[in-house]
Design an enzyme around this catalytic site. Structure first.
Site, PDB file in Angstrom:
ATOM      1  N   GLY A  40       1.023  -1.175   0.114  1.00  0.00           N
ATOM      2  CA  GLY A  40      -0.066   0.005   0.080  1.00  0.00           C
ATOM      3  C   GLY A  40       0.814   1.432  -0.026  1.00  0.00           C
ATOM      4  N   PRO A  41       0.187   2.422  -0.287  1.00  0.00           N
ATOM      5  CA  PRO A  41       1.005   3.726  -0.302  1.00  0.00           C
ATOM      6  C   PRO A  41       1.572   4.175   1.365  1.00  0.00           C
ATOM      7  CG  PRO A  41      -1.335   3.950  -1.259  1.00  0.00           C
ATOM      8  CD  PRO A  41      -1.188   2.706  -0.438  1.00  0.00           C
ATOM      9  N   PRO A  42       2.690   4.841   1.162  1.00  0.00           N
ATOM     10  CA  PRO A  42       3.145   5.229   2.633  1.00  0.00           C
ATOM     11  C   PRO A  42       2.003   5.699   3.358  1.00  0.00           C
ATOM     12  CG  PRO A  42       4.516   5.794   0.652  1.00  0.00           C
ATOM     13  CD  PRO A  42       3.223   5.513  -0.012  1.00  0.00           C
ATOM     14  N   GLY A  43       2.039   5.563   4.627  1.00  0.00           N
ATOM     15  CA  GLY A  43       1.633   6.148   5.502  1.00  0.00           C
ATOM     16  C   GLY A  43       0.036   5.337   5.919  1.00  0.00           C
ATOM     17  N   GLY A  61      -0.492   2.570   7.196  1.00  0.00           N
ATOM     18  CA  GLY A  61      -0.295   1.757   8.352  1.00  0.00           C
ATOM     19  C   GLY A  61       0.004   0.342   8.360  1.00  0.00           C
ATOM     20  N   LYS A  62       0.866   0.242   7.362  1.00  0.00           N
ATOM     21  CA  LYS A  62       1.303  -1.364   7.347  1.00  0.00           C
ATOM     22  C   LYS A  62       2.203  -1.617   8.433  1.00  0.00           C
ATOM     23  CE  LYS A  62       3.468  -0.210   3.358  1.00  0.00           C
ATOM     24  NZ  LYS A  62       2.743   1.344   3.201  1.00  0.00           N
ATOM     25  N   HIS A  68      -5.611  35.389 -11.038  1.00  0.00           N
ATOM     26  CA  HIS A  68      -5.431  33.987 -11.084  1.00  0.00           C
ATOM     27  C   HIS A  68      -6.084  33.094 -10.394  1.00  0.00           C
ATOM     28  CE1 HIS A  68      -2.261  31.027 -12.555  1.00  0.00           C
ATOM     29  NE2 HIS A  68      -2.809  30.400 -11.513  1.00  0.00           N
ATOM     30  N   GLU A  69      -6.284  33.486  -9.046  1.00  0.00           N
ATOM     31  CA  GLU A  69      -7.005  32.608  -8.161  1.00  0.00           C
ATOM     32  C   GLU A  69      -8.674  32.837  -8.440  1.00  0.00           C
ATOM     33  OE1 GLU A  69      -5.574  30.408  -6.581  1.00  0.00           O
ATOM     34  OE2 GLU A  69      -3.445  31.180  -6.815  1.00  0.00           O
TER      35      GLU A  69
END
Length: 652
Positions: free
Chosen positions: A238-241, A243-244, A461-462
């Site tokens: 799974g992606p980083p962070g 909970g592995k 722009h915003e």
């Protein structure tokens, strides 16, 4: 009195060391060497003039001239010893010597002059004083000087050997003779870890799989009685962070069996053969303590596919380590009741032999948390935080789309730090919103020097982003817009994207159009463009390339993808398509982006007055919210009824 009787408060006694004995012996030898000749006798130093006076008085019986040290030893007669002038040297010494000890010694200069003076005084006074010549050699000193280098070398060698063997302050695995030993940390459930499955929020599917592994070890008969076999291993992907590693810690806390934890990089060493040796030692320890669990974090450090990046043709130490791991996990020898857990966020680069059934029987995908899982994660991380009010966890979960468990933990911690920085007694809802802004956009830089012209450009722009996203059906709902510099950006617009499992082409095109709204606003209002749209251009280019080359959403190229899920493309030197196709891809990407740019320009030109009003309000307030846009544009016609109801509840 209680304090005096407490053994913990008593000063610690220095621990005895055999080196102390060596130090005392050396000190005694040096002391005898340098001070032994005069400290324990009554010999005194004299001068040449005093010697001549003693000689004229007939007090000297013998003078021994030591030629190699330029020193003379003076022995007195029996009559001379009785005189008061020699009273100090006539007394018996504290430690009498068995040999002849002179009463006086003196250092002379030139030997010839000294000898002539003594001879002349003898002739003048008709003396029978004996004059002898001799040489002295310090046997003990010379022996020490000759043996000292060898003693130092031997001492250093013994010290190094003791250090390398782990006997003098070195732990196992850290010394040269233990370099092939495993560096795995053995967790003790009583002292080393407190994490349990209750501390792991969300991840229900992954928790269920991991809990079953714990049950395998606690009650194997339940499964083996039906003919089933205990799985050899489980791979957390799974992606980083997400909970592995936390899941593995929970296993360590729940299993009540020996749990060996280490990283994939712990097998890597500068010496050849160390990695394979550590793998063997790790599994030997685990088998000795079975049933046991081995957890290897970041296994891609040693589990990368073999033969893909070895361009030199030399022996690859990492491959040897992987081969040994494959053999240990499912070789001729069986590892009874030893389960291997591993974690990685790069499953695509792992070797196929490592992924097959019989080694890692189960692959547990730990994905980013959804809305309900984020709510559960907030509940866990809000326990130690002192809040000023009952927080709406549903609201916080909705404000953090795409956040991992580690990101949510960071939000809670950052909110507490922000509240403390503002001298608050408790953390409020606004602190959490500020924390999300801080993590997503970076730190506010209100003191950044911006000219009025630049500020006006940033505001339009915003405002262009906000206007276009408001006008498009599939663009993400706006939360707020700011022109306060934050991180590396000069302004930002916050959205709450809808969490979709599949995305359609019209949704991606609307998002691209909203992203190009900033540059389009500059073009419409000033007929000029600036470098402020760099991040926007990067985002839409990646999005357009993904539509064309990955998802097959382009009519010109058709239903084709050049995506390689195995991750092996990075080792290739050639593209998976021809030069003609590459030109076609570039043309379609450019065409797609330009179409959305022109679409944004048209939308803003048709609503130029509203764009100007929004930019003016942004220049005045610096931060505007969804309510301000509703006052200018009215309600969004595309909003779902459910979203409206949720927002009304949030506002209350």
């Amino acid at each position: 009195m209680a304090k005096e009787n407490n053994p913990n408060n008593a000063p610690k006694k220095p621990r005895f060391s055999s080196w102390w004995i060596y130090g005392v012996v050396i000190a005694l030898i040096i002391g005898f060497q340098f001070f032994g000749g005069s400290t324990f006798t009554n010999t005194e130093k004299t001068t040449t003039s005093e010697l001549q006076e003693f000689l004229r008085n007939g007090d000297i019986d013998k003078i021994v001239i030591i030629t190699n040290t330029r020193q003379a030893k003076v022995f007195l007669t029996e009559e001379g010893l009785k005189k008061d002038v020699h009273k100090g040297v006539a007394e018996k010494p504290l430690f009498p010597s068995t040999g002849l000890v002179p009463q006086y010694v003196l250092d002379y200069g030139d030997l010839q002059i000294f000898q002539n003076e003594i001879t002349e005084i003898k002739k003048e006074n008709n003396l029978d004083t004996i004059i002898e010549f001799d040489t002295e050699s310090n046997v003990l000193g010379e022996l020490l000087l000759s043996l000292l280098p060898f003693a130092l070398i031997i001492g250093i060698w013994i010290y190094l050997m003791r250090r390398m063997s782990g006997g003098a302050g070195g732990g196992a695995g850290g010394q040269i003779f233990n370099i092939g030993k495993s560096k795995a940390k053995l967790f003790d459930e009583k002292t080393d870890t407190r994490t349990s499955f209750k501390d792991v929020a969300g991840l229900e599917g992954a928790k269920e799989e991991v809990q079953e592994i714990v049950e395998f070890l606690k009650n194997p008969d339940k499964y083996t009685s039906l003919g089933g076999k205990i799985p050899k291993g489980a791979l957390l992907v799974g992606p980083p962070g997400t909970g592995k590693t936390l899941l593995a810690k929970a296993v360590a806390g729940e299993a009540k069996v020996p749990f060996f934890s280490l990283s994939g990089s712990d097998f890597v060493e500068m010496f050849v053969g160390v990695g394979a040796s550590r793998v063997r030692d790790l599994f030997k320890q685990a088998k000795d303590k079975s049933p046991a669990i081995i957890f290897i974090d970041e296994i891609d450090a040693i589990g990368r596919a073999r033969g893909k990046n070895n361009f030199t043709g030399s022996n690859d130490e990492r491959e040897n380590t992987l081969n040994q791991l494959l053999t240990e996990m499912d070789g001729f020898g069986t590892n009874t009741n030893v389960i291997v857990l591993a974690a990685t966020n790069r499953a695509d680069v792992l070797d196929k032999a490592l992924m097959r059934a019989g080694r890692f029987d189960r692959q547990i995908y730990v994905d980013l948390p959804d809305l309900n899982e984020r709510k559960e994660i907030f509940e866990v991380h809000l326990r130690p935080i002192k809040t000023a009010e009952t927080l709406d966890l549903d609201f916080l979960a909705k404000q953090t789309p795409g956040f991992s468990g580690a990101d949510i933990a960071n939000v809670c911690n950052e909110a507490a730090l922000i509240a403390a920085r503002k001298e608050k007694k408790a953390v409020t809802k606004q602190d959490f919103l500020d924390a999300v802004d801080r993590i997503v956009g970076g730190l506010e830089k209100k003191n950044k020097i911006i000219t009025p012209e630049e500020k006006k450009t940033i505001a339009y722009h915003e405002a262009g982003h906000a206007t276009v996203s408001w006008m498009l059906e599939h663009a993400a709902p706006l939360v707020k817009v700011t022109i306060v510099p934050r991180g590396q950006s000069l302004g930002a617009a916050w959205y709450l994207p809808e969490e979709r499992l599949i995305v359609r082409p019209e949704q991606m095109l609307d998002e691209m159009c909203a992203t190009m709204g900033g540059r389009a606003a500059e073009k419409v209002m000033f007929d000029k463009i600036s470098t402020g749209a760099l991040s926007d251009l990067e985002k839409v280019t990646k999005q357009a390339r993904a539509m064309v080359t990955i998802y097959g959403l382009n009519d010109e190229l058709g239903n084709i993808t050049y995506y390689d899920s195995s991750g092996q493309n990075e080792y290739g030197f050639t593209k998976p398509y021809s030069e003609e196709t590459a030109q076609k891809i570039d043309l379609e990407i450019s065409k797609m982006i330009e179409e959305q740019y022109q679409r944004a320009i048209k939308l803003l030109a048709d609503n130029k007055d509203k764009l100007t009003e929004l930019a003016d309000r942004l220049l005045e307030k610096e931060v505007i919210f969804k309510d301000d846009l509703e006052k200018i544009f009215g309600k969004r016609p595309f909003e779902k009824e459910e979203l409206k109801e949720e927002e009304e509840e949030t506002a209350k």
